[in-house]
Scaffold this motif. Structure first.
Motif, short mmCIF file in Angstrom:
data_model
loop_
_atom_site.label_atom_id
_atom_site.label_comp_id
_atom_site.label_asym_id
_atom_site.label_seq_id
_atom_site.Cartn_x
_atom_site.Cartn_y
_atom_site.Cartn_z
N TYR A 121 0.90 1.30 -6.23
CA TYR A 121 -0.54 0.95 -6.34
C TYR A 121 -0.72 0.13 -4.95
O TYR A 121 0.07 -0.33 -4.43
CB TYR A 121 -0.85 0.13 -7.37
CG TYR A 121 -0.36 -1.19 -7.71
CD1 TYR A 121 -1.31 -2.34 -6.96
CD2 TYR A 121 0.68 -1.48 -7.94
CE1 TYR A 121 -0.84 -3.66 -7.02
CE2 TYR A 121 1.28 -2.87 -7.96
CZ TYR A 121 0.45 -3.73 -7.60
OH TYR A 121 0.96 -5.13 -7.56
N ARG A 123 -3.41 -2.60 -3.34
CA ARG A 123 -4.73 -3.87 -3.87
C ARG A 123 -5.31 -4.46 -2.82
O ARG A 123 -4.76 -4.79 -1.75
CB ARG A 123 -3.69 -4.74 -4.62
CG ARG A 123 -4.40 -6.37 -4.95
CD ARG A 123 -3.58 -6.99 -5.83
NE ARG A 123 -3.58 -6.55 -7.02
CZ ARG A 123 -2.59 -6.81 -8.13
NH1 ARG A 123 -2.09 -8.03 -8.01
NH2 ARG A 123 -2.52 -6.38 -9.39
N TYR A 188 -9.54 -8.84 -7.02
CA TYR A 188 -8.94 -7.73 -6.43
C TYR A 188 -9.34 -6.49 -7.02
O TYR A 188 -10.01 -6.61 -8.09
CB TYR A 188 -7.26 -7.67 -6.58
CG TYR A 188 -6.63 -9.02 -6.00
CD1 TYR A 188 -6.41 -8.80 -4.47
CD2 TYR A 188 -6.06 -10.10 -6.74
CE1 TYR A 188 -5.69 -10.11 -4.07
CE2 TYR A 188 -5.44 -10.97 -6.26
CZ TYR A 188 -5.13 -10.89 -5.06
OH TYR A 188 -4.34 -12.01 -4.46
N ASP A 190 -7.60 -2.32 -7.51
CA ASP A 190 -6.42 -1.88 -7.42
C ASP A 190 -6.73 -0.41 -7.41
O ASP A 190 -7.52 0.20 -8.11
CB ASP A 190 -5.26 -2.26 -8.64
CG ASP A 190 -4.79 -3.66 -8.49
OD1 ASP A 190 -5.15 -4.30 -7.54
OD2 ASP A 190 -4.15 -4.00 -9.52
#
Length: 711
Positions: A121, A123, A188, A190
């Motif tokens: 991932y 972020r 955040y 993601d």
């Protein structure tokens, strides 16, 4: 030559007076002093172009890559540049003997050829917020240290959780700063669909391997290219063939102008952790315990892995990623301990602590609260010393050692009742580890580590298996290991499959590998209990020391230790003098690649494909050449970075991409503890070398067309 010498001296003098190159600064908390220092050094961007929670800014082009590295978005269609060693495990997972992307590299010539990585991932940071008052509002004067810690942790979880409740696409994380004296919320978003687009061959991305790791001069093209995908509304989405390239808020422009000695350079990324405020007692413990355990145990394990990797391609592909991860911090620990001794770090820390002792004695308010601070710290570190050392060797030998034990512990601790997505991902991770496991190698590693652990710790800290080996196997570690692997169903996924299918003829808790795992966890728990009281007091003492340092030097411009949150560091591009009589330049060129290839014939660390040698020898660098017609490969600056900064964007004064940070230098390996202005350097790969390799070697002109290149 005189001009060059003057520039190097000027660089050093600026460091000694302004110290503008030291510090991992929070972008959302840049004070006037820091902004002024950046401007005086050459920054041509206003602060709100670096960080702005309401409008697109440079921070929106920087990502945390997988939670262990950094990266930078370089196209409107979500291309991300990061380091080759950051994408190494992804490249390895897609590799086979038939498709050896580790050896030969990988190029996706169309979107359809880009390879998904479900475990990966990126972020994006949206904003940060000071929540110190709210967190510490839960702390009462009458609380013990453990009660304080529990109250703080609970409030951090509550504040972070509120973010997701308001918007399920967001994640809120509250982190501690300055040893737990301040707390900030980071918000955040993601993105979980990240696909491999381009990887150079390891002869470029890992050129020099262990030999050159942490060493300058460097000639490594440490880069990799991925693409972020989203749903058709540009929102985060799990992997799907229907997803489309993500369109970012901000795209980093790329400069072909390069840099000169003294050029402004700033690095933005996600540094992991530093211990700049740690006491001398803590540094000494780190050297003798965790660092030395990594050096001793990993050295044994890696020697076995490397021997087998060099003898067989299938083993090389299976073990490449885990060897890379293990050896990186093994060599780091060697360098850190060496630098601490060579640079006299402990003596410098003790001198500073003597100043703080005198300051405490001279200030009645401080004396009342902190009179016993250093006495208590020394006593509590001493009280946990032996157990802490044994614990460090125990973790390296058994929890990070034989993979059968790791798999048994993963299965033992697996949450089969968890969210379906997490369960599936966890099972895939276990199956992936099995696919990269060679049982004969693992048995040899286990046998060797049993011997190594016993040679390093007191008999008090030997787990029960040593009694079994002595009594049942006449002290023969190999016989014990052979028997364990022969009788366990968990040497292959078969045992896990039987357990998941509820096979009544197989009781997983009777499996010897599970029994061993339980014994290991029990002993680790016992060690933790033995150190709990001194550890609690050490946490308190280090927090009080951190606060005292900031009060004593109140006029200084302090920055918090790295803690995996976004940080900015800044300074200049400049060489250095590693020792008397030597002078290192601030860049390297492809000429050095060819020289190393010739000087290390037969050494796999410097083996390069003939076609790459031919390409570099042709000197057909086109627009990526510098003003002398040379191709720069790497460069150094005095930016302040650490682990986690790998893949961080290195920008010029206008916020244009110069390259990617990927390493530090051997002479300043103690930098996580103390910044050494004359020595510490960040090693980056030049973006022009990256573009050259993509276009000329990879024949991926389609990717070049996506980029915002500033001529």
């Amino acid at each position: 030559m005189k001009l060059k010498y003057i520039l190097i001296v000027a660089c050093s003098l600026f460091t000694l007076t302004g110290r503008a190159d030291e510090g991992m600064w929070m972008l959302g908390n840049l004070n006037k002093q820091t902004r002024k220092a950046m401007k005086e050094l050459g920054l041509q961007m206003p602060a709100d172009k670096l960080y702005n929670p309401k409008k697109p800014s440079l921070k929106d082009a920087v990502v945390s890559f997988g939670g262990f590295c950094s990266g930078v978005v370089v196209s409107e269609d979500g291309l991300v540049f990061t380091n080759h060693h950051c994408g190494f495990s992804s490249v390895q997972q897609h590799s086979s003997v038939e498709h050896d992307y580790l050896k030969n590299g990988f190029v996706a010539h169309s979107r359809a050829e880009e390879l998904p990585n479900p475990e990966l991932y990126v972020r994006f940071l949206l904003r940060t917020e000071d929540v110190t008052k709210r967190v510490l509002g839960a702390v009462k004067p009458s609380m013990s240290e453990m009660e304080r810690s529990s109250a703080v942790d609970s409030m951090m979880m509550v504040i972070g959780g509120e973010v997701s409740l308001k918007d399920s696409t967001l994640l809120g994380v509250v982190d501690a700063y300055y040893g737990g004296n301040e707390f900030w919320l980071s918000v955040y978003r993601d993105f979980n669909d990240v696909r491999l687009v381009f990887a150079p061959p390891s002869s470029v991305g890992k050129f020099g391997w262990d030999t050159d790791n942490w060493i300058w001069p460097r000639h490594t093209g440490d880069f990799c290219v991925f693409r972020i995908y989203a749903d058709r509304k540009n929102r985060p989405a799990d992997y799907s063939p229907d997803n489309v390239p993500y369109h970012p808020e901000y795209v980093a422009p790329i400069s072909l102008d390069g840099y000169k000695e003294g050029s402004f350079c700033m690095t933005i990324g996600y540094p992991g952790s530093t211990e700049r405020y740690l006491s001398s007692f803590g540094i000494e413990e780190m050297m003798n315990n965790s660092n030395q355990a990594q050096i001793d145990i990993r050295g044994v394990k890696q020697a076995i892995w490397k021997r087998e990797m060099d003898s067989k391609d299938s083993i090389r592909i299976k073990y490449a990623s885990k060897y890379d991860e293990s050896s990186n911090y093994w060599k780091n620990s060697i360098g850190v301990n060496r630098a601490i001794r060579k640079l006299g770090i402990l003596d410098k820390k003790r001198e500073m602590e003597q100043e703080i002792r005198r300051w405490i004695q001279q200030n009645p308010e401080e004396r009342e609260k902190l009179l016993q601070l250093f006495t208590d710290l020394e006593l509590n570190y001493k009280n946990r010393r032996e157990v802490n050392r044994a614990q460090a060797y125990f973790i390296e030998s058994f929890l990070y050692g034989p993979e059968l034990v790791q798999l048994a512990l993963k299965i033992l601790n697996f949450d089969f009742e968890g969210e379906q997505k997490a369960v599936i991902a966890g099972l895939k991770d276990i199956v992936e580890q099995y696919s990269n496991l060679d049982l004969d190698i693992d048995k040899e590693v286990f046998t060797a580590l049993l011997k190594e652990y016993r040679s390093k710790v007191d008999t008090t800290f030997l787990p029960e298996i040593y009694h079994t080996i002595a009594q049942k196997y006449d002290g023969n570690e190999k016989a014990f290991v052979d028997s364990l692997y022969a009788s366990s169903e968990l040497t292959t996924p078969r045992g896990l499959k039987r357990f998941l299918e509820r096979d009544t003829t197989y009781q997983i808790f009777d499996d010897p590998a599970i029994s061993l795992g339980i014994d290991m966890l029990t002993m680790l728990f016992d060690m933790n209990m033995q150190t709990q009281a001194p550890t609690t007091e050490i946490i308190r003492g280090e927090r009080l020391l951190n606060g005292a340092i900031r009060r004593m030097y109140a006029s200084r411009n302090f920055y918090p230790d790295a803690n995996s949150t976004m940080r900015l560091s800044f300074g200049t591009v400049c060489g250095y003098t590693p020792f008397d009589g030597a002078e290192y330049d601030y860049y390297t060129t492809t000429k050095g690649v060819l020289e190393k290839v010739k000087a290390h014939v037969g050494d796999v660390d410097f083996a390069v494909q003939p076609e790459l040698v031919s390409l570099l020898s042709s000197r057909n660098f086109g627009r990526y050449a510098d003003e002398k017609g040379e191709m720069k490969v790497c460069f150094i600056s005095n930016n302040d970075i650490t682990g986690g900064n790998s893949g961080s964007a290195m920008f010029n004064s206008k916020g244009e991409l110069l390259g990617l940070a990927f390493d530090g230098n051997w002479e300043a390996m103690s930098s996580d503890i103390l910044y050494e202005p004359k020595m510490q350097r960040t090693i980056g790969v030049d973006v022009r070398y990256i573009l050259f390799m993509i276009e000329k070697y990879g024949k991926a002109g389609n990717l070049i067309k996506e980029l915002n290149i500033i001529n």
